[in-house]
Enzyme design. Sequence first.
Site, PDB file in Angstrom:
ATOM      1  N   CYS A   1     -11.428 -91.911-124.820  1.00  0.00           N
ATOM      2  CA  CYS A   1     -10.109 -91.047-124.304  1.00  0.00           C
ATOM      3  C   CYS A   1      -9.775 -91.309-122.966  1.00  0.00           C
ATOM      4  O   CYS A   1      -8.685 -91.438-122.304  1.00  0.00           O
ATOM      5  CB  CYS A   1     -10.470 -89.556-124.655  1.00  0.00           C
ATOM      6  SG  CYS A   1     -10.727 -89.385-126.439  1.00  0.00           S
TER       7      CYS A   1
ATOM      8  N   ASP B   1     -30.339 -94.593 -84.480  1.00  0.00           N
ATOM      9  CA  ASP B   1     -29.912 -94.276 -83.025  1.00  0.00           C
ATOM     10  C   ASP B   1     -31.007 -93.317 -82.684  1.00  0.00           C
ATOM     11  O   ASP B   1     -31.781 -92.461 -83.325  1.00  0.00           O
ATOM     12  CB  ASP B   1     -28.497 -93.361 -83.118  1.00  0.00           C
ATOM     13  CG  ASP B   1     -28.222 -92.859 -81.962  1.00  0.00           C
ATOM     14  OD1 ASP B   1     -28.067 -93.544 -80.879  1.00  0.00           O
ATOM     15  OD2 ASP B   1     -28.146 -91.695 -81.875  1.00  0.00           O
TER      16      ASP B   1
END
Length: 751
Positions: free
Chosen positions: A24, A442
């Site tokens: 479906c 970082d």
Amino acid sequence: MTTTASDPTTEVELAIGGMTCASCAARIEKKLNRMDGVTATVNYATEKAKVSYGGEVSVQDLIATVEATGYTAQEPAPPVPEVAASADKHDELRPLRERLITAVTLAVPVIAMAMVPALQFEYWQWLSLTLAAPVVTYAAWPFHRAAFTNLRHGAATMDTLISVGTSAAFLWSLWALFLGTAGEPGMTHPFELTIARSDGAGNIYLEAAAGVTAFILAGRYFEARSKRKAGAALKALLELGAKDVTVLRGGGAEQTIPISELQVGDRFLVRPGEKIATDGTVVEGSSAVDASMLTGESVPVEVAEGDPVTGATINAGGRLVVEATRVGADTQLARMAKLVEDAQNGKAAAQRLADRISAVFVPIVIALALGTLGFWLGNGAGVAAAFTAAVAVLIIACPCALGLATPTALMVGTGRGAQLGILIKGPEVLESTRKVDTIVLDKTGTVTTGRMTLLAVHTAGDADEAEVLRLAGALEHASEHPIARAVAEGALEKLGSLPTPEDFANVPGFGVQGIVEGHAVLVGRERLLEEWAMELPEDLARAKSEAEASGRTAVAVAWDGEARAVLEVADAVKDTSPEAIRRLRALGLTPILLTGDNKAVALAVAREVGIAPEDVIAEVLPQDKADVVKRLQGEGRSVAMVGDGVNDAAALAQADLGLAMGTGTDAAIEAGDLTLVRGDLRAAADAIRLSRRTLGTIRSNLFWAFAYNVAALPLAAAGLLNPMIAGAAMAFSSVFVVGNSLRLRSFRTTD
């Protein structure tokens, strides 16, 4: 009409009704994507369609297309009160539960009589018909209705297989009872699972028709309950927020209003034990805030005037007055929920393949069933045996499990991640976590705290550390410089209170000076002491040199004409960073430290957390961080990037996998693929583990769903599966996939 690249596009989410299986969803998606300028993803598990459209297409056009396909569609309804919402959800399962109870109650005696010859009394077959008729008509009605609707649109779905199979078994039984010999008094037949020559007119298959219906309804019911449970984490996340808020209006009068009426700039009161209504800034009071339910952090965070606070966290201490900075969909909680929901609506590459297979699977199965019927009839196996094999093929083939494989795992995995402060943006992210071999970190705000901290105190002569901190801290407390704040905060933390300085003066570029408790105090660079004809003694000069060699800032302290101490101030490494690096290595990743700081500072941090010197990249300009990631990718690496600042956004977007610290900026969070709500680098390892485990669950779901169909279809075609057994096995496959996905709820962090 076709849209061009310059046409604006709009996104809408539609609630889809009437879907009963993966086929479906595939049909609706195919129809929507055929519209000009429309890109759609339909999710069977969440019963939603996420649609991007442009040009002259409207939402009503999209809804009309879905309805023309045989389903319903509507824009999501506005929020409803909790009681009403609970009632709606209760009603949602009631029809299915009523049909299931009817089917089970009536099918059990039908199956028992068919399986146990001793129960087959003189007219048992007519009692079986009486009991089976309501099951095949009333209880199985949703399958027949869906099959008819699909037939009108020239399509076939899983419901087509179920409807055709059960109807064929029931109609054959009616023919045998009324026109054949099966209705004669004293008729019996054994329960067999294998091909055997028999007279078709003397056999009934009411137990197959009733049993298959009962088993499949049971599978659908428990599947629906499990899907709701799988989405419970998102529901719980949405319910974390406060419902009402006490605002301060006019001259400070308190007024309680619904949270929906709160506006940016409003000041609201948060009493001890209450939830903070929305994201804001503390303007009055100090307290400890418990953010564990939102970030996973177990230790309360101390906040005071000027500190930001997040909505849905709990005020565990004193009275706070907060000024709202974000409301509604802009809050961190709302953005978390949106990220989670978007991820649940997505599809992995493997699931898209499964959807394409489901779309053509049903016609192939019907053809295979007809071929099976013809083969056994042609080989003289008898009408009954051939019919049994054909019906078994129809029933066993339903690949509902394929449609559930990805969305249920995603719902549970992303929901569990949200509970732990890990937000997964989409299924394609999961694929990336499997491939990465290098993780770029970082430094500032990720590996380190991102703020200056007092790390060490070196004293000379008879100077006492507490006295140094009291005098230096008092003077620095009057300054706004980041290094001064670090010294003052460090002194306050150890001493609790500081005296008030007299004659305070800031000496630009050198430090500060003033009178504290009758002492003339200097705090700053060594040159400030030299201006007053003071020198550092040998031990303090050595401490200063060692601190600067490690990339730390050395602050000299003197009073009453004599140098007394050197303070070390630096951006401190987070306590959890070394452990996080070990966990990332254990996942097969090579950590690389990336920073704009000088080489000495970077190497000192790398030594502290366990990163090799050759894996340190220092003195990189913000705009060049993305180029570093690109260079590593050019070396053949698959790169993950962890960052928290605006200057990390481009690198996060460039990386194969971007992990944004949720304590950072909006730009970084938007650029990341995974958002770590906690400011703890260990969350990066947890996020990658959870993502990999979710991907593994999706793959195992798909494997078992495919393997199940591949193994079962030949058995059914060979006549080795009774249709009732096939129905039970098909229902179990869907429940197995959902149950396997629910195991992700047990995922734990390694804190």
